[in-house]
Each structure stands twice: as structure tokens, then as C-alpha cells.
Write an enzyme that holds these catalytic residues in place. Structure first.
Site, PDB file in Angstrom:
ATOM      1  N   THR B 117     -21.920   8.432  -5.476  1.00 12.93           N
ATOM      2  CA  THR B 117     -20.979   8.761  -6.547  1.00 12.93           C
ATOM      3  C   THR B 117     -20.462  10.172  -6.360  1.00 12.93           C
ATOM      4  O   THR B 117     -21.165  11.045  -5.864  1.00 12.93           O
ATOM      5  CB  THR B 117     -21.645   8.692  -7.933  1.00 12.93           C
ATOM      6  OG1 THR B 117     -22.696   9.652  -7.985  1.00 12.93           O
ATOM      7  CG2 THR B 117     -22.206   7.325  -8.196  1.00 12.93           C
ATOM      8  N   SER B 475     -11.818  -4.641 -63.329  1.00 16.97           N
ATOM      9  CA  SER B 475     -12.644  -4.531 -64.529  1.00 16.97           C
ATOM     10  C   SER B 475     -11.874  -5.155 -65.694  1.00 16.97           C
ATOM     11  O   SER B 475     -10.674  -4.915 -65.850  1.00 16.97           O
ATOM     12  CB  SER B 475     -12.930  -3.056 -64.804  1.00 16.97           C
ATOM     13  OG  SER B 475     -13.652  -2.922 -66.005  1.00 16.97           O
ATOM     14  N   SER B 547     -16.200  -5.546 -56.727  1.00 12.42           N
ATOM     15  CA  SER B 547     -16.171  -5.575 -55.254  1.00 12.42           C
ATOM     16  C   SER B 547     -14.755  -5.378 -54.709  1.00 12.42           C
ATOM     17  O   SER B 547     -14.138  -6.318 -54.212  1.00 12.42           O
ATOM     18  CB  SER B 547     -16.786  -6.863 -54.705  1.00 12.42           C
ATOM     19  OG  SER B 547     -16.353  -8.016 -55.396  1.00 12.42           O
TER      20      SER B 547
END
Lengths: 301, 639
Positions: B117, B475, B547
Site C-alpha cells: 500500500t 393534542s 407521536s
């Protein structure tokens, strides 16, 4: 058992691992079967890898119609013995044009029959992974080839597409149209292959062993007169000599060596005492030192 | 025996007794090593020299080498060994090597695979790749220059990748007059540095790759050196197989089923040994069995060891598929889904924390996301630096999250069980590599207990199929009102149910959580986990939570089985919900008393493909409940 495996045991286990990974993660694998010793070695490893099952892929022979007669006979024998399916593909364009090494030259012959034929066959059958018997020690430009070599939808080898291969983790995923060439023998050397053939008693085409055969000598190369299609030059008379072949390809393009080796150990002995490399018998490489590399980019194996 | 004598003996044996020669070759072991250094250090020359000395350069290659040496060589027409190994034509002209090349040579005792390498800073990727399979590293130092930044970088990388044996090749000693003083100074410098990064198995050898000093034979130019030559060291360095002494591990590659009578599990053993009769545990399921047979093409084996590819059959019929790990029952790997890991980035595009990638570890591929790095390592100074991401060739330490638990061992214990690659989902390219260090969860040593009374058994007894009915919406949209009616009706029909309500759960299980985005994500994650346990118990679970984020609802969906997740979008326009304002919360939010209120100053992402879409402006709660019960019937949850 000795906890340290020999180099051949390690190579065998690695090749089996590679084949199983390719089969587990590709959709339509195939094994390219060229009838040569490396193909024979690879086929033997495939039978080991999936035992007791049969290897779950067919064999594909990209044929040029110019192989030695004994190679065709041997091919049929190996298909019978392995119980595997064999697909033979002959580029229809070449058939039509009657491409041959004499009128069209070795380079065009190989390119049309083999390189183009292979691409067509892969497209025709829709294979997405093809096992090949190439080794890294064969040629300098192959030293960097991956075990899983990815090819574009046009079958080109693009350095940018190639992936780093760490540990024994192979990334086999590819996009639709892309294909993989898989080289289970990457880390084998020519000596390893012969040694393994000897140890495992793998059948080989008899042409690898010396016998009296009809040849003509052209430019220092011995060409076997395998059938009547070989045009003899004026004054050329085939003579019987004790010869064998170190590699097998199209008979008009494969040079023979004079030899007395009639067993695998004798072949190995000759090979180690000789001083020219294996590919030297292949006329296709003789053009220039970068020619294999060009072939690879164009899609040759 | 010196080199010449050895070579003569080799050729003698080869020529006179090929069988004996082959027998010797057959029993050679294999050493894989990596060479680190730049072209300037003479690395390619060294590898070319090793190939040349081991007689692997054939005449035709040599002829090409002579021609090339004259044309582009750097040795003034003399043989330039570097030209034997520099690969692709384009690179040869640039004079640098890129990528990893593998070279092969062998001596009488061993076969060698060399990973070659380049040493340039931008090629960390290549060095890490080459080092991942190496047993030993040869680090080149130019005797004129001594220990450089790149020497430190190479040493750090090989040590990171778990290589413990180092050969320091102090090269070009011919140029400094074969000076012992130079050699000693460099050796002392290197050892001082190496100790800091935990490397201690070090052999320093004075070399001239160009002239061949101390490669095969001890050189008369360095009479003061009494250690081994490079070849001698490489062929005698102990290769005691550490992997074989570890606990048994085998990732399953393929389930082998040639016919109905045979069911084997094929894989390569990556740790320890296995024999028939041995107790094994399957991870991550945790089930146990014993090995019945070790099946190979060459007949059944009495034992198999790390490194071998085999097929095992088990005494019991248990569910095992590709990606599972077979392990020693008494010493199994840990199962976890959150880890700290070193990551080496290899992609052209930077790493994106939070982006879903794929991880392949062993034979398993799972979904992966990476957190922002804790730090990045400067490979030159080894300093820890702050980082928001990782770019190509950068290395960092990050926490990672998987979408499924996996079996693993720390990388330091077993490379094959702790090393992984990262795959981009879009391009399918390999964009990173990583090393697992430890699992983050405290439960990391809790193995999944294989439960004997299954989900099917639980639900069969209740005469129903389990499900989660997930109500999402603003909500005041009417989620809880509808959920309550659904539960009452199911209860009347004799169904087994439970209602998880957002407000109630926040009083207990989740009372430590607030309303920031991060807390909302955690809130939903916990509720989804609880719902999953209840589904395992065979219940129909009604979950009534705002959620607001799609990603978390998707997470909940992916945790459940097919047809087990029914998303109900309680669709009430904000104006309508705000007008109803049953709990007086909108008023508080509008006046600023309540922060992060969904729909006001925190976003709501409506579902794209809910199983049930309820428009509460046209449907009564009673009608809505009937609609949901109808859907439960359609999904075969209830008769």
C-alpha cells in the site's frame, strides 16, 4: 489436528468462503468454465463449498469454436461427473462472420469471441455474478484486482466503482444492471494450483501432459495442428514432437513447450526450473506490456 | 546455512526428488504482511527485491524490467526493482502507486502474501484495507531521514487494525555508510514512540533493498548487526494461531438443504475449535443445541479449527438462518444494538450522522446510524480533535445504533467478530470500516433468553392475534376518547386488550422526560418497546400518543410483525382542536406558558399511509371506533 493450517488449507477455506458469500448475496450466479486447470480447480472448490448439495449455479463456457478437440471432450466429461448444468455460448455474430485468428488476427478474434461473447452471454441469461479463475499473480495489473470486481451495466471495469475489501467482508450489493466478477482463486499462485491439483487428484485436460503431437514452428512458437482448419504455409510440414501446454486457449493462439513431463509432479518440476512466465505462451499478451490492462477495462476476464 | 547454499539445496531437491519437494511445499504455512512506506523509502524496490530473490521473476519479466528500467527507471539504467511491482500503466507514469496490490512469494518454509500500500496521507483507506488481513507489518524508514510523521502514522494505523508484530526495515543504509550509529539512533527513536501506542513486538533490521544487504544473507557491510535477515525473520516469526485458542465462533453463511433429510449450516470458523457433541448456542436467538456432525466433501471431521470452511449439523431442529452466529454455549459473544466504535471513513462524500447506512459484520447486514463523532484522531499527531463529521480518510470514535441486535466480540478479541464495513444504501458502495469496542447498554451481558411459550401460544390461548393500534394526532384531536371506546367494545367481545395512554405513561415510566425533540423521540421509543412486549404476550394494544414524528412511528412499526401494526390517524384540524381545548393546553401554549407544544411551536408530521384515516369533523367517536374494529377483523386480528 494441527491448529495451524497449511497455506493450501487456508487458500481452500478462503475460496470456499468467497463462493458461499457470492451465492448467498447474488440473484443469478454462474461459473465461467474455460476447461483449463484454473477452471478445474475452481470447479472442484465449488463442489466442496456446497457439499452435500450440488453447486447452486450452472457452468458457462464462452466458446470460440477454436478450442482443442481434447478440451471439448474433457468439458463433456466434467459435466457428466459434476452433474451440473452447462451452458455453451458462441457469439452469433462471430459465427456468421466466421471470425478466426488467421484472417482477423488474434486480437480481434479474442475480442469478438471472448470479450464480446462473455458480455452477450451475461446479458442473455441475466447473470449478476460470474465466478472466474483469474489469479492476482498472473500479471502485474491483476495484483490490485478485487476478489469481487464490480462492472458497470456496460460491463466496463471502472476504478471508481471498485470497493475496498477488508477482513473477509465482501460487499456483494450492486445496482440493477451492474454485475460482479468473483475471483475465488485471487490469492493462489500457479504453483499452488498445480500443487492442489496434484494433492486432490483433480482431473485435467491431457494436453497439459507431454505426448507426441503434430506441430509447426512459427516465429519461435510451437503451434499444434489440431485440425484441418490450420492453414499451412508453403513448405510447412507438421512434425511430431513431445510437447505439452502450460495454458490452454484457442489452439492456433496457444504455444506449446517441448517437454518430457508426463505427470503433474513433473510439470511442477519443469515449471520451477524453467525461466519464463506462464502467460508467455499466450500470444494475446505479446503486443505491449499494458495490454492485459486494456483488456480488463474493456471487459475481458 | 547462508542464502546461496540454501538456494542450491532448494534447486538440488527440486531437480532430484520432486515428491519430497512437493511434500515440503504442501506443509508450508502462510504469513500475510503489509509493507508501509512511500516510494521514496524504497518500498517498491524492497518488494521487487523479495520477488527477485525468491526466484519469482521470470526471464520474460526480467527482459521487460530491463527495458522499462532504461526507459523510465530511476536507477540510471540499472535494474529498477520498483518497476516490477508498480501496477497500472497510468500510475506508473505518475510515479506513485495507488490502491492495494497483493504480491506472492515463497521460501522453503513459508508462503507469503504481501499487501503493498502507498504511504501518502490521503491513502489511509488503502493502508487500513491492507492491514485488515495482515499478521505482521514491515515499516520502512529511510536511514537518512529517521522516524518521520508518516512512520508514526503508519504505526498508529497498523496498531489500530490489531497488528502486534512489527518489523522496522531501516533502509538505504548504504547511503549513510552502513553506520551503526545511525541505525542505533533510529531504533531507539522508534522504540520510544512505539511504546506510547502499545506496540512492543518490534524487530529492527538494517537494510539496503537496492544492494540486497541483509535481505537473504547477512551482509558483510554490517558486521555489527547480529540479528536475523529480513527473509529469515519472516519465515521463522512464530505464527501460533491465536484464533484457534479463542472461544468457538462461526457466522452462518448458508443453510445447506440438499433434501428434506439434511439440514446443515455452512460457514468459516473465525474462532476456536468445534467437535461433534459440543454444546453450541445460536446468536442472537440464544437457543442451544449440540453439534452432530462436521460435514465436508472429504468426509466427516472429528474436529475443525479457526480458518476452516465447514458445514455443521445439529442434534436439534432449531431455527437458524444466514447471519446467525454459532458459538461455544458456555462462552458466547455479546448481543447488542448500540456500540462505541472506531470508524474509518472511505467514502468520497462525508459521513452523515443520523443517516441510515447498512453495516455488514460477519455474514449479517443490518441498518446502521452513526452519532456525531465523540472525536476525530489526527493520524499524524494522534491528537483527539472535535469533529461534526468524518471526511474521506478520517478516523473517529462514534456511538452507533443498529436496527437489530447482533452478536459480536470486541475487535481486540476477534477481528472477524468485531470488524465491520459500512455500505451506502443508495450507491451500494463501501463507504467506511469500523471496529467495535464495547456495547453501550448496561444490558449488554443479558443474553436473549429463548422463550418456550411463544407469542403464538400466548395469542392462541386468548383466541385472537396480537396487534398494536397506534393512534396519532394533535393534542385534543380525540385519540384517547376513541381509543377508550374501542377498548370497551373489544372487552365486551371477550378480547384481551390494554390501553397505553400518553398522559398516563408520562406520570410513571416516562416521568423523567420533557418535551424537547430528543425527549419526544425517547418517549415514543419506550412506549413502542412496551407495546412490543405486550404484543409478545398476545394482547391487542391501543397506543394513544400525539407521536408527532414519522421516523419514530416508523420505528414502532418496524418493531412489530406483519399485520401487527395499525396506524390510526385521528385527523382533526388545528383550529378545531384548539377550539375544543379540552385540557386548556392550547390556551397556555398560545400565551407562552407551555413550550414545544405540537401544532403551535413544535411540528406535527401527519402519516403518509395510515391503515385508518379518521376525519373527526364528519365522524362521531362511536362510528370511528366501529371502523377500527372492522379493520382489526380485516387484518385477522379478531374473529
Amino acid at each position: 489436528m494441527d491448529p495451524i493450517l497449511t497455506h493450501l488449507q487456508r487458500l481452500e477455506a478462503e475460496s470456499i468462503h468467497i463462493m458461499r458469500e457470492a451465492v448467498a448475496e447474488s440473484e443469478r450466479p454462474v461459473m465461467l468454465y474455460s476447461i483449463g486447470k484454473d477452471s478445474g480447480c475452481m470447479l472442484h472448490l465449488a463442489r466442496k463449498a456446497f457439499y452435500p448439495s450440488k453447486p447452486p449455479f450452472p457452468l458457462l463456457h464462452v466458446d470460440t469454436t477454436w478450442k482443442f478437440k481434447e478440451m471439448y471432450e474433457f468439458r463433456e466429461r466434467m459435466v457428466r461427473e459434476s452433474g451440473m448444468d452447462l451452458l455453451v455460448y458462441q457469439n452469433p455474430e462471430c459465427m456468421q462472420l466466421g471470425i478466426n485468428p488467421f484472417e482477423h488476427g488474434s486480437s480481434m478474434h479474442t475480442d469478438m469471441w471472448k470479450t464480446e461473447g462473455l458480455k452477450q452471454a451475461l446479458d442473455h441469461y441475466g447473470f449478476d455474478a460470474a465466478f472466474g479463475g483469474a489469479r492476482r499473480d498472473e500479471e502485474k495489473s491483476r495484483a490490485k484486482e478485487r476478489v469481487f470486481s464490480i462492472r458497470s451495466a456496460q460491463h466496463r471495469w471502472d476504478p471508481k466503482l471498485q470497493r475496498p475489501e477488508l477482513w473477509s467482508l465482501y460487499n456483494v450489493r450492486h445496482n440493477p444492471g451492474e454485475t460482479m466478477r468473483v475471483f475465488p482463486l485471487s490469492n493462489w499462485t500457479e504453483l499452488d494450483v498445480w500443487q492442489y491439483i496434484h494433492l486432490e487428484q483433480i482431473p485435467i485436460v491431457p494436453l497439459y501432459l507431454s505426448a507426441m503431437r503434430p506441430v509447426v514452428e512459427r516465429g519461435g512458437t510451437l503451434i499444434m495442428v489440431d485440425d484441418e482448419r490450420l492453414p499451412l504455409e508453403p513448405g510447412e510440414v507438421p512434425e511430431m514432437r513431445s510437447i505439452r501446454f502450460r495454458t490452454l486457449g484457442c489452439y492456433p493462439l496457444t504455444g506449446a513447450v517441448e517437454s518430457a513431463a508426463t505427470t503433474v509432479p513433473e510439470i511442477i518440476q519443469e515449471m520451477l526450473l524453467t525461466t519464463t512466465s506462464e502467460r508467455q505462451g499466450r500470444l494475446i499478451d505479446a503486443d505491449s506490456s499494458g495490454s492485459m490492462e486494456k483488456k480488463k477495462q474493456e471487459g475481458y476476464f | 546455512m547462508d542464502g546461496t547454499a540454501r538456494k542450491a539445496a532448494h534447486d538440488e531437491l527440486l531437480a532430484t526428488d520432486i515428491e519430497a519437494y512437493l511434500h515440503a511445499h504442501e506443509h508450508k504455512s502462510l504469513l500475510r504482511f503489509i509493507t508501509c512506506g512511500s516510494v521514496d523509502d524504497g518500498k517498491s524496490t524492497l518488494i521487487g527485491r523479495l520477488l527477485y530473490e525468491s526466484k519469482l521473476v521470470f526471464e520474460d519479466h526480467l527482459a521487460a524490467l530491463e527495458a522499462d528500467s532504461k526507459k523510465v527507471g530511476t536507477q540510471g539504467g540499472e535494474l529498477d526493482f520498483a518497476l516490477l511491482v508498480d501496477g497500472l500503466a497510468a500510475e506508473r507514469e505518475q510515479g506513485i502507486t495507488i490502491d492495494v496490490a497483493y504480491r506472492f512469494f515463497s521460501t522453503e518454509l513459508r508462503k507469503f502474501v504481501v499487501a503493498d500500500t502507498p504511504g501518502h496521507e490521503q491513502y489511509t483507506r488503502n493502508m487500513v484495507t491492507g492491514a485488515s488481513t495482515a499478521d505482521l507489518a514491515v515499516i520502512l524508514i529511510d536511514a537518512r531521514k529517521g522516524v518521520l510523521t508518516q512512520t508514526r502514522r503508519h504505526s498508529f494505523l497498523v496498531s489500530l487494525l490489531g497488528i502486534r508484530r512489527i518489523v522496522v526495515a531501516i533502509n538505504k543504509l548504504d547511503i549513510v555508510g552502513y553506520s551503526q550509529k545511525v541505525f542505533d539512533r533510529i531504533e531507539a527513536d522508534y522504540r520510544a514512540f512505539a511504546a506510547q501506542i502499545g506496540l512492543d513486538d518490534i524487530t529492527c533490521i538494517p537494510l539496503s533493498a537496492l544492494r540486497g544487504d541483509n535481505i537473504v544473507e547477512l551482509s558483510p557491510n554490517t558486521p555489527w548487526y547480529t540479528g536475523p535477515t529480513l527473509i529469515h525473520h519472516l519465515e521463522t516469526v512464530p505464527l501460533e494461531d491465536l484464533a484457534a485458542s479463542k472461544p468457538f465462533r462461526m457466522p452462518v453463511q448458508i443453510v445447506n438443504r440438499p433434501d428434506l433429510d439434511f439440514r446443515g449450516f455452512s460457514g468459516r470458523i473465525v474462532g476456536g475449535t468445534v467437535h461433534p457433541g459440543m454444546a453450541v448456542r445460536v446468536l442472537p436467538s440464544g437457543r442451544t443445541s449440540t453439534v452432530a456432525r462436521i460435514v465436508t466433501f472429504d468426509g466427516d471431521l472429528p474436529e475443525a479449527v479457526a480458518g476452516q470452511s465447514v458445514t455443521l449439523t445439529l442434534a436439534d431442529e432449531i431455527d437458524i438462518s444466514r447471519g446467525d452466529v454459532l458459538a461455544a454455549a458456555g462462552d458466547p459473544p455479546t448481543v447488542a444494538d448500540q456500540f462505541e466504535a472506531h470508524i474509518i471513513w472511505m467514502g468520497e462524500h462525508e459521513m452523515l450522522p443520523g443517516r441510515p447506512y447498512l453495516m455488514k459484520i460477519g455474514t449479517r447486514t443490518v441498518g446502521l446510524s452513526v452519532a456525531q463523532p465523540k472525536y476525530r484522531v489526527d493520524v499524524n499527531t494522534l491528537e483527539h480533535l472535535a469533529a461534526k463529521t468524518l471526511h474521506l480518510n478520517e478516523i473517529g470514535v462514534c456511538n452507533i445504533n443498529l436496527d437489530r441486535p447482533i452478536a459480536f466480540d470486541p475487535y481486540a478479541d476477534n477481528r472477524e467478530m468485531g470488524g465491520f464495513i459500512i455500505i451506502d444504501r443508495m450507491t451500494n458502495s463501501t463507504v467506511g470500516a469500523g471496529l467495535l469496542h464495547f456495547a453501550l447498554r448496561r444490558a449488554d451481558n443479558v443474553h436473549w433468553q429463548a422463550i418456550e411459550v411463544s407469542k403464538d401460544a400466548h395469542s392462541a390461548m386468548k383466541g385472537q392475534r396480537p396487534a398494536v393500534v397506534w393512534f396519532t394526532g394533535l393534542s385534543g384531536a380525540g385519540k384517547s376518547a376513541i381509543a377508550n371506546i374501542v377498548e370497551r367494545k373489544l372487552h365486551q367481545q371477550g378480547r384481551h386488550t390494554y390501553l397505553l395512554d400518553g398522559d398516563n405513561v408520562r406520570h410513571g415510566l416516562n416521568k423523567d422526560l420533557g418535551f424537547t425533540d430528543a425527549d419526544r423521540v425517547e418517549n415514543i421509543r419506550r412506549v413502542a418497546e412496551v407495546a412490543k412486549l405486550m404484543v409478545d404476550a398476545g394482547l391487542i394494544v391501543l397506543v394513544s400518543f400525539i407521536s408527532p414524528f414519522r421516523a419514530e412511528r416508523r420505528l414502532a412499526r418496524e418493531m412489530m410483525g406483519e399485520d401487527e401494526f395499525i396506524e390510526v390517524y385521528v385527523d382533526t384540524p388545528l383550529e378545531v382542536a384548539e377550539q375544543r381545548d379540552v385540557k386548556g393546553l392550547y390556551r397556555k401554549a398560545r400565551s407562552g406558558q407551555l413550550k414545544n407544544f405540537t401544532g403551535i411551536d413544535s411540528p406535527y408530521e401527519p402519516p403518509e399511509h395510515p391503515e385508518v384515516h379518521l376525519d373527526t369533523t364528519t365522524w362521531s367517536a362511536e362510528q370511528a371506533a366501529d371502523q377500527i374494529i372492522e379493520v382489526l377483523r380485516e387484518y385477522s386480528r379478531i374473529p
